[in-house]
Design a protein around this motif. Structure first.
Motif, PDB file in Angstrom:
ATOM      1  N   THR A  67       0.817  -1.235   0.000  1.00 19.33           N
ATOM      2  CA  THR A  67       0.000   0.000   0.000  1.00 19.33           C
ATOM      3  C   THR A  67       0.840   1.270   0.000  1.00 19.33           C
ATOM      4  O   THR A  67       0.320   2.364  -0.204  1.00 19.33           O
ATOM      5  N   GLY A  68       2.123   1.143   0.309  1.00 22.32           N
ATOM      6  CA  GLY A  68       2.964   2.339   0.446  1.00 22.32           C
ATOM      7  C   GLY A  68       2.801   2.996   1.810  1.00 22.32           C
ATOM      8  O   GLY A  68       3.230   4.136   2.019  1.00 22.32           O
ATOM      9  N   ALA A  69       2.169   2.283   2.753  1.00 22.30           N
ATOM     10  CA  ALA A  69       1.980   2.857   4.099  1.00 22.30           C
ATOM     11  C   ALA A  69       3.229   2.639   4.959  1.00 22.30           C
ATOM     12  O   ALA A  69       3.935   1.637   4.817  1.00 22.30           O
ATOM     13  N   TRP A  70       3.480   3.599   5.844  1.00 22.11           N
ATOM     14  CA  TRP A  70       4.539   3.449   6.850  1.00 22.11           C
ATOM     15  C   TRP A  70       3.892   3.207   8.202  1.00 22.11           C
ATOM     16  O   TRP A  70       2.914   3.884   8.550  1.00 22.11           O
ATOM     17  N   ILE A  71       4.461   2.258   8.945  1.00 19.11           N
ATOM     18  CA  ILE A  71       3.933   1.945  10.280  1.00 19.11           C
ATOM     19  C   ILE A  71       5.004   2.330  11.306  1.00 19.11           C
ATOM     20  O   ILE A  71       6.151   1.879  11.211  1.00 19.11           O
ATOM     21  N   PHE A  72       4.605   3.187  12.256  1.00 22.24           N
ATOM     22  CA  PHE A  72       5.537   3.577  13.323  1.00 22.24           C
ATOM     23  C   PHE A  72       4.923   3.192  14.669  1.00 22.24           C
ATOM     24  O   PHE A  72       3.858   3.700  15.030  1.00 22.24           O
ATOM     25  N   VAL A  73       5.581   2.317  15.387  1.00 23.28           N
ATOM     26  CA  VAL A  73       5.115   1.970  16.737  1.00 23.28           C
ATOM     27  C   VAL A  73       6.130   2.573  17.720  1.00 23.28           C
ATOM     28  O   VAL A  73       7.262   2.090  17.836  1.00 23.28           O
ATOM     29  N   ALA A  74       5.725   3.657  18.367  1.00 27.36           N
ATOM     30  CA  ALA A  74       6.639   4.357  19.280  1.00 27.36           C
ATOM     31  C   ALA A  74       6.407   3.875  20.709  1.00 27.36           C
ATOM     32  O   ALA A  74       5.274   3.888  21.199  1.00 27.36           O
ATOM     33  N   LEU A  75       7.472   3.420  21.350  1.00 31.45           N
ATOM     34  CA  LEU A  75       7.395   2.963  22.746  1.00 31.45           C
ATOM     35  C   LEU A  75       8.167   3.984  23.573  1.00 31.45           C
ATOM     36  O   LEU A  75       9.392   4.105  23.443  1.00 31.45           O
ATOM     37  N   HIS A  76       7.456   4.758  24.366  1.00 29.02           N
ATOM     38  CA  HIS A  76       8.120   5.870  25.044  1.00 29.02           C
ATOM     39  C   HIS A  76       8.730   5.479  26.379  1.00 29.02           C
ATOM     40  O   HIS A  76       9.900   5.756  26.642  1.00 29.02           O
TER      41      HIS A  76
ATOM     42  N   GLY B 177       2.809   4.258  24.769  1.00 31.40           N
ATOM     43  CA  GLY B 177       3.104   3.886  23.384  1.00 31.40           C
ATOM     44  C   GLY B 177       2.011   4.381  22.465  1.00 31.40           C
ATOM     45  O   GLY B 177       0.909   4.711  22.910  1.00 31.40           O
ATOM     46  N   LYS B 178       2.323   4.474  21.210  1.00 31.21           N
ATOM     47  CA  LYS B 178       1.322   4.882  20.224  1.00 31.21           C
ATOM     48  C   LYS B 178       1.791   4.379  18.865  1.00 31.21           C
ATOM     49  O   LYS B 178       2.988   4.363  18.574  1.00 31.21           O
ATOM     50  N   ALA B 179       0.841   3.988  18.033  1.00 32.86           N
ATOM     51  CA  ALA B 179       1.194   3.587  16.671  1.00 32.86           C
ATOM     52  C   ALA B 179       0.562   4.562  15.686  1.00 32.86           C
ATOM     53  O   ALA B 179      -0.561   5.027  15.889  1.00 32.86           O
TER      54      ALA B 179
END
Ligand code: NAD
Length: 357
Positions: free
Chosen positions: A25-34, A81-83
């Motif tokens: 799809t050309g999507a980027w996935i960012f899962v940020a763990l703070h 965290g947030k994605a």
């Protein structure tokens, strides 16, 4: 690389951002763990288009930090965290469905380091699918999407009670007036609970029919959205959009307490001080609006007893009582006391970040 990104990188004190590119799809996935000292990270998944993928990354990092404060603010043992799934503008339904499935597989690869729920651009049905595939979705009750709104509303009532007790010196809401801005998933059940407690309601919503329907059910007075600043009330409960507390609105407020569910109510932290200087008691948003999150975290752990869930949500009142008292003792705004209390909780958890798996 934009200057904005470098600024965020320099200020970031989180743990990691797991990045994946979805070629289909050309999507980027960012899962940020703070910060995972309290437990595995949990936060929503936001799916939207950004000017550039890096803007999605910045959003994920910023929002993950917000989740750290939210969980620690009410002492729930999840990490921040947030994605973010940064998608192309023209993502079709079929491509989106495939992307959701692959995102769920991505969460499996994180081995439980991140649990997720609904945010902008994702739906309860997406979470049911992600939960079924990965087991890493919160907000599901027996595999089906639950509604956090009534729990959030209950937490807001607990917060209003604590604020009224602290600021006005009374526990009974019968003689109090509350202006609810926004009568949606939280505002509507909030109106019901406050009406039950005997409070006088002032109701406002961008959609007049929505406000009118709430008035028919629970009584009260409908206020046109533009007139809300002119209403003299004990409590203003923002339950719609963010940034309603800003240098333009604060001088106009005619209330003694601000206590509502909306996220990011303060335009900036300085607005917390402005409220304090005006003698208006502010219940920090991320504490008072945590009822849904608290209940769903408990449900995710296997808790089903409704009385127990309600008691967990009502703890928000105790948290706010402590915050108000600490702020009063220090002669400062509750914004500072809430942050310090959350930091204490994080530091007490100590140790290394929670391991995945
Ligand atoms: P919702 O979309 O169900 O309802 C929002 C209502 O506010 C709608 O009726 C809308 O017409 C109205 N509205 C929008 N802009 C307005 C404005 N400028 N003035 C007056 N009314 C306006 O949303 P919700 O789930 O009830 O959430 C309300 C707020 O609480 C949001 O900021 C949300 O992020 C926050 N929040 C919700 C939950 C939850 O459990 N749903 C949990 C934590 C925080």
């Amino acid at each position: 690389m934009t200057r904005g990104f470098l600024d965020v990188m320099e200020a970031w004190d989180g743990e990691s951002v797991v990045t994946a590119f979805d070629a289909a799809t050309g999507a980027w996935i960012f899962v940020a763990l703070h910060d995972t000292r309290l437990g595995p990270a949990a936060g929503g998944t936001r799916m939207t288009s950004y000017p550039a993928p890096v803007d999605g990354l910045i959003d994920a990092m910023r929002l993950a930090e917000g989740m750290t404060w939210k969980w620690a603010g009410v002492g729930i043992r999840y990490g921040g965290g947030k994605a973010v799934i940064a998608v192309p503008d023209d993502l079709g339904d079929e491509a989106r469905a495939g992307l959701i499935d692959r995102y769920a597989a991505h969460l499996i690869s994180l081995r439980g380091a991140f649990q997720t729920g609904v945010d902008l651009g994702t739906t309860p049905e997406d979470m049911a699918r992600i939960g079924a595939i990965s087991g890493h979705a919160v907000g599901l009750v027996d595999g089906k999407p639950g509604d956090p709104g009534p729990y959030t509303a209950r937490g807001v009532v607990a917060g209003i009670r604590a604020a009224v007790e602290h600021r006005i010196g009374e526990v009974d809401l019968g003689a109090r007036s509350v202006l609810i801005q926004g009568l949606g998933d939280v505002g509507l059940p909030l109106a019901g609970l406050l009406a039950e407690a005997g409070a006088t309601l002032y109701l406002t919503d961008l959609r007049e029919d929505t406000a009118e329907r709430a008035r028919t059910r629970f009584g009260g007075v409908v206020v046109p959205p533009d007139d809300l600043w002119d209403v003299d009330v004990d409590v203003y409960a923002p339950c719609a959009v963010g940034a309603t507390l800003n240098p333009d609105t604060i001088p106009r407020l005619r209330c003694r307490i601000v206590a509502g569910s909306a996220n990011n109510q303060l335009l900036s932290e300085a607005d917390g001080e402005r409220l304090h200087e005006r003698g208006i008691l502010y219940a920090p948003d991320y504490v008072i609006n945590a009822g849904g999150a608290a209940a769903f975290a408990a449900i995710h752990r296997g808790e089903r007893d409704e009385a127990r869930l309600r008691a967990i949500v009502d703890e928000i009142g105790s948290s706010l009582r402590d915050i108000f008292e600490e702020a009063a003792t220090a002669g400062e705004s509750p914004v500072h006391a809430a942050r310090r209390r959350a930091r204490r909780f994080l530091d007490a958890a100590g140790g290394p970040p929670a391991a995945a798996g």
